[in-house]
Motif scaffolding. Structure first.
Motif, PDB file in Angstrom:
ATOM      1  N   ASP A   6      18.566  13.353 -26.341  1.00  0.00           N
ATOM      2  CA  ASP A   6      17.328  13.056 -27.805  1.00  0.00           C
ATOM      3  C   ASP A   6      17.941  13.757 -28.971  1.00  0.00           C
ATOM      4  N   THR A  28       6.153  15.999 -31.230  1.00  0.00           N
ATOM      5  CA  THR A  28       5.870  14.148 -30.715  1.00  0.00           C
ATOM      6  C   THR A  28       6.966  14.000 -29.315  1.00  0.00           C
ATOM      7  N   VAL A  65       5.914  11.433 -25.465  1.00  0.00           N
ATOM      8  CA  VAL A  65       6.374  10.136 -25.808  1.00  0.00           C
ATOM      9  C   VAL A  65       7.576  10.226 -25.219  1.00  0.00           C
ATOM     10  N   ARG A  76      12.900   9.135 -27.857  1.00  0.00           N
ATOM     11  CA  ARG A  76      12.979   7.412 -28.303  1.00  0.00           C
ATOM     12  C   ARG A  76      11.432   7.141 -28.998  1.00  0.00           C
ATOM     13  N   GLN A  77      11.170   6.871 -28.277  1.00  0.00           N
ATOM     14  CA  GLN A  77       9.697   6.695 -28.504  1.00  0.00           C
ATOM     15  C   GLN A  77       8.712   7.223 -30.209  1.00  0.00           C
ATOM     16  N   ALA A  91      11.122   5.444 -32.642  1.00  0.00           N
ATOM     17  CA  ALA A  91      10.360   4.492 -33.020  1.00  0.00           C
ATOM     18  C   ALA A  91       9.501   4.294 -33.603  1.00  0.00           C
ATOM     19  N   ASP A  92       8.562   5.084 -33.251  1.00  0.00           N
ATOM     20  CA  ASP A  92       7.130   5.055 -34.223  1.00  0.00           C
ATOM     21  C   ASP A  92       7.157   5.455 -35.464  1.00  0.00           C
ATOM     22  N   TYR A  95       0.588  13.931 -35.042  1.00  0.00           N
ATOM     23  CA  TYR A  95       0.952  12.349 -33.708  1.00  0.00           C
ATOM     24  C   TYR A  95      -0.738  12.348 -33.159  1.00  0.00           C
ATOM     25  N   SER A 144       1.344   2.655 -37.261  1.00  0.00           N
ATOM     26  CA  SER A 144       2.683   3.307 -36.767  1.00  0.00           C
ATOM     27  C   SER A 144       3.034   5.336 -37.416  1.00  0.00           C
TER      28      SER A 144
END
Lengths: 175, 115
Positions: free
Chosen positions: A7, A42, A46, A49-50, A53-54, B30, B45
């Motif tokens: 990570d 974050t 989640v 990776r997510q 990606a976000d 978030y 996003s």
């Protein structure tokens, strides 16, 4: 969810690319630090990776930050690349000229040749004892190289943007 | 199915929506993305929101504080400042006027459409 080595690598790789794209943002390091904290937090919800990606592509994210400044900013990194390319091109031409000159002297039976450029004397030697190029240095030559770097640097950086209004002033004027 | 949203339209109203949501209750980055998704902006996003939060904070429209979390590192919670609250009132009024004008014009254009 704890942060694994994998990570951390994913996060740092993203932040490295983001930092590179953010170099023209005034005082960008606190933004990168804040994004690191936000990503780590974050990721505990989640996954890393997510979370990464976000954020989307790092360059697009950096462009979004730059666009939120509300004014165009100088592109110092681009300017430095332009300046380095210009100096590289001149250095390449100088080396090519030197090699060509030595080769020509050799073809003509060997000897020594002197050339003067902006007050600096360059001596090309190609004979049985030596193959060399030596040159003196003058302030004019230094000024020439400084110009070769500075002009493309300033143009590439769009230096005139440094004199545009502050973001707050620009927004206030716009409102 | 909803028609694809013009990103420019969203860009114009996002700061106002962020201020509105933060007026309801303070949130971290978030969580705010999740709340915007729940509100109908499901294609938004985090990468669109964070620069806006950064700008609002820089302009003094929101303030932040770090809150320790049991599930991970401390989170940065945002709340509108008095300047932000005033800005929200102003932009909400302007938005309502614009929306009403656009609706009137669209209604006229729709009724005149040849059948």
């Amino acid at each position: 969810m704890s942060t694994t080595v994998r990570d951390t690598l994913v996060r740092e790789r993203y932040l490295l690319r983001f930092s590179w794209a953010m170099q023209d943002y005034p005082r960008y390091k606190p933004v990168v630090r804040e994004l690191r904290t936000e990503l780590t937090a974050t990721a505990s919800e989640v996954g890393m990776r997510q979370a990464v990606a976000d954020l989307g592509h790092p360059r697009v994210l950096a462009d979004a930050y730059l666009s939120e400044l509300g004014r165009p900013v100088p592109r110092w990194t681009t300017g430095a690349v332009w300046g380095a390319l210009a100096v590289g091109a001149v250095a390449y031409l100088a080396i090519a000229y030197g090699i060509g000159t030595l080769d020509t002297i050799g073809q003509m039976g060997g000897g020594t040749l002197e050339r003067v450029f902006l007050g600096a004397t360059t001596v090309f030697t190609n004979d049985d004892d030596a193959l060399s190029v030596s040159s003196s240095l003058t302030w004019q030559v230094l000024a020439f190289y400084a110009c070769v770097f500075t002009v493309p640097f300033l143009l590439g950086a769009r230096v005139w943007r440094a004199w545009s209004g502050t973001p707050t002033a620009a927004r206030a004027a716009h409102a | 199915m909803d028609a694809p949203r013009d990103p420019q339209l969203l860009k114009g109203v996002l700061p106002m929506l962020v201020l509105a949501l933060l007026t309801e209750r303070e949130s971290y980055g978030y969580e705010l993305v999740t709340r915007l998704h729940e509100g109908g902006l499901d294609d938004l996003s985090a990468g669109t929101l964070y620069p806006v939060l950064n700008r609002l904070e820089r302009d003094g429209q929101i303030s932040s504080r770090l809150v320790a979390s049991s599930a991970g590192p401390a989170r940065k919670y945002y709340l509108p400042t008095e300047t932000g609250a005033e800005q929200l009132r102003r932009t909400a009024r302007a938005w309502q006027q614009l929306a009403a004008t656009a609706e009137r014009m669209l209604a006229r254009a729709t009724t005149k459409e040849p059948s």
